[in-house]
Write an enzyme that holds these catalytic residues in place. Structure first.
Site, mmCIF file in Angstrom:
data_model
loop_
_atom_site.group_PDB
_atom_site.id
_atom_site.type_symbol
_atom_site.label_atom_id
_atom_site.label_comp_id
_atom_site.label_asym_id
_atom_site.label_seq_id
_atom_site.Cartn_x
_atom_site.Cartn_y
_atom_site.Cartn_z
ATOM 1 C CE LYS A 1 -0.304 -0.497 5.024
ATOM 2 N NZ LYS A 1 -1.060 -1.099 6.055
ATOM 3 N NE ARG B 1 -6.262 -0.245 11.169
ATOM 4 C CZ ARG B 1 -5.156 -0.235 10.611
ATOM 5 N NH1 ARG B 1 -3.912 0.801 10.570
ATOM 6 N NH2 ARG B 1 -4.892 -1.524 10.075
ATOM 7 C CE1 TYR C 1 12.991 31.241 6.214
ATOM 8 C CE2 TYR C 1 12.902 28.933 5.628
ATOM 9 C CZ TYR C 1 12.715 30.295 5.257
ATOM 10 O OH TYR C 1 12.473 30.578 3.853
ATOM 11 C CG MET D 1 9.540 23.344 0.628
ATOM 12 S SD MET D 1 8.548 24.372 -0.215
ATOM 13 C CE MET D 1 7.395 25.244 0.872
#
Ligand SMILES: *Cc1c(COP(=O)(O)O)cnc(C)c1O
Length: 382
Positions: free
Chosen positions: A40, A138, A260, A318
């Protein structure tokens, strides 16, 4: 394999031979069971198109995916294998399951009704797996519901059960008693469907206890070289190496700051390598460590370059991340070199721990802009 263009900031080296060795090794843990493969989320981010044929070649004949769209992709790669779809059957798409010979995992009484209806007018029975919940809450039928299914001979109609399965909630923690409880509930469920193959174990279940193997195992993360049991790779090999290109090497003076938020202050004159990888590539910002507010103060991630483990400094951007390479001799690392962010030298799960997450999340977040290099199962000579 086509020649790499070498123009991306990030490259992923995916070792398909290691992947198939991992699959075979998992098979040795449960020798009486069939070893399936969970593919998956694009084979945990590694790429279905390459992973599925490699596993088919190794002998895998049963694949598990999350939803019908993934199932169609797998079906196109392997006409003969069984493709189990863990969720997503409904009235609108049941024809598609039939047409492409997909095997739905029936998780509820409603799912059973949909598939029974789809099977009604078929000349031969339609296959299905029945998922019974044993404590995770689940997906899956409740045990009472499974009992009703087993005693109502006409309830399944023209549906043939190929598998009865359940899923473990805590197998990654070997000392957790829940696995034993789920196992005994599953033994009782299995007894309701004599003659139907049974499946309980994910990667952690397989590695933890051979008795959890039953008739079919469903490994995912261990195939791809992630830690199934926390802190233990076991005999699994690393499959994915992620490297970033160093786009600048800079000298930073004592007292100057990086990135940053200017969160990292250099305690000494330092040499800093700026690498072309960031959260846009799935290198999660939170792996910056205490440079990012966290519930718990975690150390940041590391890179590996020129034989040395080097700390990440400042915040991950990023597309860029900074590593302190002051420990390496001058000019040892230069612009254009590659730094490993995880792989053979920096464990995937160490980076995951620095990010307060698990290897699964790092792999499935892997960048689509990265260049992918697949090392083939066999080195072909032409
Ligand atoms: C994802 C999944 C698996 C594989 O789990 P791993 O921990 O990756 O081995 C097996 N079974 C089910 C039902 C799953 O959803």
């Amino acid at each position: 394999m086509t020649a790499p263009a070498d123009i991306s900031g990030v490259r992923l080296i995916i070792d398909l031979a290691a992947l198939t060795r991992n699959w075979k090794r998992l098979g040795e843990f449960a020798p009486r069971a069939e070893t399936a493969a969970v593919v998956k989320a694009d084979a945990y981010g590694l790429g279905l198109t390459e992973v599925v044929p490699a596993l088919v070649e190794a002998g895998c004949r049963s694949f598990f995916v999350a939803d019908p769209s993934e199932a169609l992709a797998v079906r196109a790669l392997t006409p003969q294998s069984r493709v189990f779809v863990l969720s997503g059957l409904n009235e609108a798409n049941r024809g598609l399951y039939r047409e492409h010979r997909l095997t739905p995992v029936l998780n509820s009484v409603e799912d059973i009704a949909v598939w029974r209806e789809a099977a009604k007018d078929q000349t031969s029975p339609l296959p299905a797996a029945l998922h019974v919940d044993t404590g995770m809450n689940r997906l899956g039928l409740r045990i009472e519901e499974a009992r009703s299914v087993s005693t109502d001979a006409s309830g399944l109609g023209n549906v043939r059960l190929e598998l009865v399965m359940s899923h473990l909630a805590c197998a990654d923690q070997p000392a957790n008693p829940m696995t034993g409880e789920q196992r005994s509930r599953f033994e009782a469920v299995r007894a309701l469907f004599p003659g139907t193959p049974a499946s309980l174990a994910n990667s952690a279940g397989i590695l933890q206890n051979a008795a959890l193997g039953f008739d079919l195992t469903r490994p995912g993360i261990a195939l791809y070289g992630g830690e199934a049991i926390e802190g233990a790779m076991g005999p699994m090999e690393v499959v994915v190496t992620a490297q970033a290109r160093i786009v600048q090497v800079r000298d930073v003076r004592k007292g100057e700051r990086i990135g940053y938020g200017a969160t990292h202050e250099c305690a000494d004159d330092s040499r800093i390598a700026i690498a072309a990888i960031g959260y846009g590539d799935g290198y999660h910002r939170i792996a910056s460590g205490s440079g990012v507010p966290l519930r718990k103060l975690l150390p940041g991630a590391h890179g590996h370059v020129a034989g040395e483990r080097v700390p990440l400094v400042g915040r991950i951007s990023m597309d860029l991340a900074a590593f302190d390479i002051s420990a390496l001799p001058d000019k040892y690392v230069k612009q254009g070199d590659w730094i490993e962010v995880f792989g053979e030298n920096v464990a995937l799960d160490d980076v995951a721990r620095a990010a307060g997450t698990i290897g699964y999340e790092l792999l499935t977040a892997l960048s689509r802009r990265a260049e992918r290099h697949y090392l083939p199962v066999h080195t072909r000579t032409h």
